[in-house]
Design an enzyme around this catalytic site. Structure first.
Site, PDB file in Angstrom:
ATOM      1  N   THR A   1       0.826  -1.223   0.000  1.00 28.24           N
ATOM      2  CA  THR A   1       0.000   0.000   0.000  1.00 28.24           C
ATOM      3  C   THR A   1       0.855   1.265   0.000  1.00 28.24           C
ATOM      4  O   THR A   1       0.342   2.348  -0.215  1.00 28.24           O
ATOM      5  CB  THR A   1      -0.946   0.043   1.226  1.00 28.24           C
ATOM      6  OG1 THR A   1      -0.164  -0.184   2.403  1.00 28.24           O
ATOM      7  CG2 THR A   1      -2.028  -1.003   1.131  1.00 28.24           C
TER       8      THR A   1
ATOM      9  N   LYS B   1      -0.742 -12.709   8.471  1.00 28.17           N
ATOM     10  CA  LYS B   1       0.678 -13.108   8.430  1.00 28.17           C
ATOM     11  C   LYS B   1       1.574 -11.884   8.652  1.00 28.17           C
ATOM     12  O   LYS B   1       2.599 -11.962   9.323  1.00 28.17           O
ATOM     13  CB  LYS B   1       1.031 -13.723   7.067  1.00 28.17           C
ATOM     14  CG  LYS B   1       0.587 -15.149   6.897  1.00 28.17           C
ATOM     15  CD  LYS B   1       1.096 -15.641   5.549  1.00 28.17           C
ATOM     16  CE  LYS B   1       0.687 -17.059   5.278  1.00 28.17           C
ATOM     17  NZ  LYS B   1       1.026 -17.475   3.908  1.00 28.17           N
TER      18      LYS B   1
ATOM     19  N   TYR C   1      -7.305  -8.146  10.830  1.00 26.39           N
ATOM     20  CA  TYR C   1      -6.562  -6.963  11.282  1.00 26.39           C
ATOM     21  C   TYR C   1      -6.582  -6.877  12.811  1.00 26.39           C
ATOM     22  O   TYR C   1      -5.532  -6.809  13.458  1.00 26.39           O
ATOM     23  CB  TYR C   1      -7.201  -5.722  10.659  1.00 26.39           C
ATOM     24  CG  TYR C   1      -6.484  -4.425  10.947  1.00 26.39           C
ATOM     25  CD1 TYR C   1      -5.270  -4.109  10.339  1.00 26.39           C
ATOM     26  CD2 TYR C   1      -7.042  -3.479  11.810  1.00 26.39           C
ATOM     27  CE1 TYR C   1      -4.621  -2.901  10.586  1.00 26.39           C
ATOM     28  CE2 TYR C   1      -6.408  -2.268  12.062  1.00 26.39           C
ATOM     29  CZ  TYR C   1      -5.201  -1.982  11.448  1.00 26.39           C
ATOM     30  OH  TYR C   1      -4.572  -0.779  11.705  1.00 26.39           O
TER      31      TYR C   1
HETATM   32  P1  NAD Z   1      -0.283   2.348   5.048  1.00 24.09           P
HETATM   33  O1  NAD Z   1      -1.032   1.243   4.390  1.00 24.09           O
HETATM   34  O2  NAD Z   1      -0.180   3.652   4.338  1.00 24.09           O
HETATM   35  O3  NAD Z   1       1.196   1.880   5.406  1.00 24.09           O
HETATM   36  C1  NAD Z   1       1.541   0.565   5.672  1.00 24.09           C
HETATM   37  C2  NAD Z   1       2.865   0.285   4.989  1.00 24.09           C
HETATM   38  O4  NAD Z   1       3.262  -1.072   5.256  1.00 24.09           O
HETATM   39  C3  NAD Z   1       2.793   0.416   3.463  1.00 24.09           C
HETATM   40  O5  NAD Z   1       3.891   1.153   2.993  1.00 24.09           O
HETATM   41  C4  NAD Z   1       2.833  -1.028   2.972  1.00 24.09           C
HETATM   42  O6  NAD Z   1       3.361  -1.156   1.671  1.00 24.09           O
HETATM   43  C5  NAD Z   1       3.692  -1.676   4.037  1.00 24.09           C
HETATM   44  N1  NAD Z   1       3.449  -3.125   4.163  1.00 24.09           N
HETATM   45  C6  NAD Z   1       2.278  -3.784   4.220  1.00 24.09           C
HETATM   46  N2  NAD Z   1       2.488  -5.100   4.338  1.00 24.09           N
HETATM   47  C7  NAD Z   1       3.830  -5.288   4.368  1.00 24.09           C
HETATM   48  C8  NAD Z   1       4.671  -6.422   4.456  1.00 24.09           C
HETATM   49  N3  NAD Z   1       4.148  -7.647   4.543  1.00 24.09           N
HETATM   50  N4  NAD Z   1       6.015  -6.240   4.446  1.00 24.09           N
HETATM   51  C9  NAD Z   1       6.544  -4.985   4.343  1.00 24.09           C
HETATM   52  N5  NAD Z   1       5.789  -3.876   4.237  1.00 24.09           N
HETATM   53  C10 NAD Z   1       4.448  -4.028   4.250  1.00 24.09           C
HETATM   54  O7  NAD Z   1      -0.944   2.532   6.490  1.00 24.09           O
HETATM   55  P2  NAD Z   1      -0.678   3.636   7.595  1.00 24.09           P
HETATM   56  O8  NAD Z   1      -1.964   4.351   7.775  1.00 24.09           O
HETATM   57  O9  NAD Z   1       0.539   4.388   7.308  1.00 24.09           O
HETATM   58  O10 NAD Z   1      -0.470   2.717   8.877  1.00 24.09           O
HETATM   59  C11 NAD Z   1       0.821   2.433   9.363  1.00 24.09           C
HETATM   60  C12 NAD Z   1       0.695   1.557  10.609  1.00 24.09           C
HETATM   61  O11 NAD Z   1      -0.063   2.247  11.611  1.00 24.09           O
HETATM   62  C13 NAD Z   1      -0.020   0.239  10.350  1.00 24.09           C
HETATM   63  O12 NAD Z   1       0.608  -0.784  11.080  1.00 24.09           O
HETATM   64  C14 NAD Z   1      -1.417   0.480  10.886  1.00 24.09           C
HETATM   65  O13 NAD Z   1      -2.012  -0.710  11.316  1.00 24.09           O
HETATM   66  C15 NAD Z   1      -1.157   1.442  12.022  1.00 24.09           C
HETATM   67  N6  NAD Z   1      -2.326   2.266  12.287  1.00 24.09           N
HETATM   68  C16 NAD Z   1      -2.692   3.245  11.410  1.00 24.09           C
HETATM   69  C17 NAD Z   1      -3.831   3.998  11.670  1.00 24.09           C
HETATM   70  C18 NAD Z   1      -4.282   5.092  10.744  1.00 24.09           C
HETATM   71  O14 NAD Z   1      -5.346   5.687  10.974  1.00 24.09           O
HETATM   72  N7  NAD Z   1      -3.546   5.428   9.708  1.00 24.09           N
HETATM   73  C19 NAD Z   1      -4.600   3.739  12.814  1.00 24.09           C
HETATM   74  C20 NAD Z   1      -4.198   2.712  13.655  1.00 24.09           C
HETATM   75  C21 NAD Z   1      -3.058   1.994  13.402  1.00 24.09           C
END
Ligand code: NAD
Ligand code: UDP
Length: 316
Positions: free
Chosen positions: A36, A90, A144
């Site tokens: 993503t 995973k 999730y």
């Molecule tokens: P996002 O999807 O923009 O970023 C997630 C990143 O992880 C992406 O760059 C994606 O390519 C990478 N990724 C996904 N699976 C992967 C894998 N298997 N190996 C390596 N890279 C992988 O999401 P975000 O909003 O930036 O969220 C970042 C973190 O914060 C996440 O863990 C999310 O669960 C947590 N979070 C975000 C929010 C929010 O509102 N944005 C709220 C609660 C928790």
């Protein structure tokens, strides 16, 4: 100066965190599989000799010498994490096992990006860290929610068994520049729809609530938490709670849009109410958000306006 690994560093929050930690003078390894995330989010950092970009999947072991690990790798939008739910689980579970293994080998501190989703569809309001949650373990969001709950559990087992220094940030809804156009979450959907004067899609009645925090505030809290001595989970978010319907109206006003609001089916297990109690963050980290919703949304709208405008240019 520290050597810091950020998994998911090309994503929305990760890219802001990478920039902040680089500006603070640290060496950054940004690890991402680009599921993503996007190189566009970190393009301006590539070429900086303190910044290293690694295409790698956290479900596979990774070796490096680091002092700190921020584990953000995981799709965060319901649309994206439900696309391949087995992979989502995973990523959370195998990802944190691999990162905890690395933390153990390097004696590094590790911060897990956890989520308000560990509270599920909460029965207490606002949510405090001592609440164990109300999660449907077999529903469409469980890949999730349960993945993140399992990761928290593993963090504590590694702390108890191996004395790893852990930090757990329970992040609530976050918004800001670098959200992807196809993200599918409410902030980006509504802004894009409003800017295009298309119907704003409110799911259900719109009476469900969320509380939105600007990304700079979240990044500030993550860095403060990592550098604190506090190892219990901490809520990080902005307690300014809104109904989704009011949020839609606010976006229409701020974008001066001609969009109408339409109502669509509510996805299953969509939490009814969400608002963080941030007393613990205030007390332990001396942190609270400083960007109000209107100011943060104006910056985010500006970002999407440029993104849509540039895309149109490319399409010509
Ligand atoms: P996002 O999807 O923009 O970023 C997630 C990143 O992880 C992406 O760059 C994606 O390519 C990478 N990724 C996904 N699976 C992967 C894998 N298997 N190996 C390596 N890279 C992988 O999401 P975000 O909003 O930036 O969220 C970042 C973190 O914060 C996440 O863990 C999310 O669960 C947590 N979070 C975000 C929010 C929010 O509102 N944005 C709220 C609660 C928790
Ligand atoms: N939502 C909506 N229209 C959209 C996208 C989301 O009404 O186009 C609602 C969704 O049903 C939820 C809230 O907005 O009640 C927040 O959804 P999001 O996907 O941003 O994140 P969540 O907090 O549910 O993980």
């Amino acid at each position: 100066m520290k050597r810091i690994l950020i998994t998911g560093g090309a994503g929305f929050i990760g890219s802001h965190l990478a920039e902040r930690l680089l500006n603070d003078g640290n060496d950054i390894i940004c690890l991402d599989n680009f599921f993503t995330g996007s190189k566009d989010n970190i393009r301006h950092l590539i070429g900086n000799n303190k910044f290293e970009l690694v295409r790698h999947d956290v479900t596979i072991e990774y070796f490096a010498e680091v002092d700190q690990i921020y584990n953000l790798a995981c799709p965060a939008s319901p649309v994206h994490y439900q696309y391949n739910p087995i992979k989502t689980m995973k990523t959370s579970v195998m990802g944190i096992i691999n990162m905890l293994g690395l933390a153990k080998r390097c004696n590094a501190k590790i911060l897990q990006a956890s989520t308000s989703e560990v509270y599920g569809d909460p029965l207490i309001h606002p949510q405090i860290e001592s609440y164990w949650g109300h999660v449907n373990p077999i529903g469409v969001r469980s890949c999730y929610d349960e993945g993140k709950r399992c990761a928290e559990s593993l963090m504590f087992d590694y702390k108890r068994q191996h004395n790893i220094q852990i930090r757990i940030a329970r992040i609530f809804n976050t918004y800001g520049p670098n959200m992807a156009l196809n993200d599918g979450r409410v902030v980006s959907n509504f802004i894009i729809q409003a800017l295009k004067n298309e119907p704003i899609t409110v799911y259900g009645t719109g009476m469900q609530t969320r509380a939105f925090c600007y990304v700079d505030d979240i990044v500030d809290a993550l860095v403060k938490l990592m550098n604190s001595d506090f190892s219990l989970p901490v809520n990080i978010g902005n307690p300014d709670e809104r109904t989704i319907l009011d949020f839609a109206k606010l976006i229409i006003t701020l974008t001066n849009s001609k969009s109408e609001i339409i109502f669509k089916e509510l996805p299953s297990d969509d939490p009814v109410q969400r608002e963080p109690d941030i007393s613990l963050a205030k007390q332990q980290l001396n942190w609270e958000p400083s960007t109000c919703l209107n100011d943060g949304l104006i910056k985010t709208i500006d970002y999407f306006q440029h993104l849509l405008f540039d895309k149109n240019l490319h399409n010509v």
